[in-house]
Design an enzyme around this catalytic site. Structure first.
Site, PDB file in Angstrom:
ATOM      1  N   ARG A 118       0.864  -1.180   0.000  1.00 30.95           N
ATOM      2  CA  ARG A 118       0.000   0.000   0.000  1.00 30.95           C
ATOM      3  C   ARG A 118       0.906   1.237   0.000  1.00 30.95           C
ATOM      4  NH1 ARG A 118      -3.386  -2.783  -1.532  1.00 30.95           N
ATOM      5  NH2 ARG A 118      -5.446  -3.210  -0.687  1.00 30.95           N
ATOM      6  N   GLU A 120      -3.953   7.431  -4.399  1.00 30.01           N
ATOM      7  CA  GLU A 120      -4.336   6.945  -5.738  1.00 30.01           C
ATOM      8  C   GLU A 120      -5.653   7.550  -6.195  1.00 30.01           C
ATOM      9  OE1 GLU A 120      -4.279   2.674  -5.714  1.00 30.01           O
ATOM     10  OE2 GLU A 120      -2.295   2.624  -4.819  1.00 30.01           O
ATOM     11  N   HIS A 174      -1.481   0.324  -9.868  1.00 30.73           N
ATOM     12  CA  HIS A 174      -2.128  -0.609  -8.927  1.00 30.73           C
ATOM     13  C   HIS A 174      -2.787  -1.773  -9.678  1.00 30.73           C
ATOM     14  CE1 HIS A 174      -4.138  -0.962  -4.720  1.00 30.73           C
ATOM     15  NE2 HIS A 174      -3.872  -2.142  -5.251  1.00 30.73           N
TER      16      HIS A 174
HETATM   17  C1  GLV Z   1      -4.987  -5.142  -3.840  1.00 32.19           C
HETATM   18  O1  GLV Z   1      -4.382  -4.138  -3.711  1.00 32.19           O
HETATM   19  C2  GLV Z   1      -5.248  -6.063  -2.800  1.00 32.19           C
HETATM   20  O2  GLV Z   1      -5.045  -5.750  -1.605  1.00 32.19           O
HETATM   21  O3  GLV Z   1      -5.700  -7.169  -3.100  1.00 32.19           O
END
Ligand code: GLV
Length: 314
Positions: free
Chosen positions: A233, A262, A280
């Site tokens: 993250r 984001e 992402h």
């Molecule tokens: C994506 O970012 C997830 O946490 O699956």
């Protein structure tokens, strides 16, 4: 008993919606990213909600969804959910672990190789028409074999990254903030791992304890030849500090799949050649997304039909 209702905040494929429709009325938001106002409005009267990483399910949403019985995240990370508050209301929360482990680990490996071998930089150069021909001293990158990979967070995904990196000839060191020991690899304090690793890859969940775990001081501890990879993250890293470290040559390069705010990307990163930026998409393969949708549907259907969820958030 009346049929339950489910809100799905993304336009999922009909194969993902069909199992939900077998047990409930399904309200699918099909117009892009659901605004907060629309979310607060549509969650009213729903027994289930299917959400993803950008949907912030906080107290206000939980209060608006006073009939909710299940909140199902189409993601393994769940920092977007107020888990304790929702739980205090008797709501079951689920995520999609395991099915995306390989895809996410492969993205971390892709970023490691892309940045150490200057793949995206080379692609840009060729497209610009700036390639003058083969030269022995041109586009020199770094090998990974014989180097140390420092994994911050050796959990499900971190372990698979470690296994794949071993196949590339890397030595593995790890730091687990949870203090969980993994005997086959070398455990280090975070400071020691940062100071000795050639590539550092982040695999911890975002929590108050891990927010800005990697800050200016952390980057200052790294080798000047180090590469930094983040597929967890964005907010685990202080992005200002990362842009500074890349610009000033405090570290050599970075590969990022996730960002603090984001879809905004720190403007200081956008102008740098030594960072690979992807939007992402670590779990974004057809097969993995299909498995995530299948799991999310099984979680929701189970809870709404009185059975235990397959993958409750721990
Ligand atoms: C994506 O970012 C997830 O946490 O699956």
């Amino acid at each position: 008993m009346a049929k339950p209702s489910i809100l799905v905040t993304y336009k999922l494929p009909s194969s993902a919606i069909a199992p939900l429709e077998a047990v409930a009325d399904v309200d699918v938001y099909r117009d892009g990213v659901l605004s907060r106002d629309e979310l607060l409005k549509r969650v009213r009267g729903k027994q289930g909600i299917v959400v993803a990483a950008l949907d912030k399910i906080d107290r206000d949403v939980v209060d608006a969804g006073s009939d909710l019985r299940v909140i199902a995240n189409v993601a393994v990370g769940y920092n977007n959910l107020d888990v304790p508050y929702a739980r205090s209301k008797g709501i079951v929360l689920t995520n999609t672990p395991d099915v995306l482990t390989e895809a996410t680990a492969n993205m971390a490996m892709t970023l490691i190789l892309a940045v150490t071998r200057r793949i995206v930089e080379g692609d840009r150069l060729v497209r610009r028409g700036d390639w003058k021909g083969f030269s022995l001293d041109f586009m020199i990158g770094s090998d990974v074999q014989g180097k140390q990979l420092g994994v911050v967070g050796l959990g499900r995904i971190g372990r698979v990254v470690a296994r794949k990196a071993e196949q590339l000839g890397m030595r593995i060191a790890y730091h687990n903030p949870s203090a969980r020991a993994v005997p086959e690899y070398t455990s280090m304090s975070l400071d020691q791992l940062l100071a000795t690793s050639d590539v550092i890859s982040i695999h911890v969940p975002l929590s108050p304890q891990t927010k800005h775990l990697i800050d200016k001081t952390a980057f200052s501890r790294m080798k000047r030849s180090a590469y930094f990879i983040n597929t967890s993250r964005g907010s685990v890293v202080d992005e200002d500090a990362l842009a500074w470290a890349l610009r000033e040559g405090i570290i050599k390069g970075a590969g990022l799949d996730v960002y603090e705010d984001e879809p905004r990307v720190h403007p200081g990163l956008l102008t740098l050649e030594n960072v690979v930026l992807v939007p992402h998409m670590a779990s974004a393969t057809a097969e993995t997304r299909a498995a995530m949708y299948d799991l999310v549907a099984r979680n929701v259907v189970n809870v709404l039909t009185g059975k235990p969820p397959v993958t409750p958030i721990p």
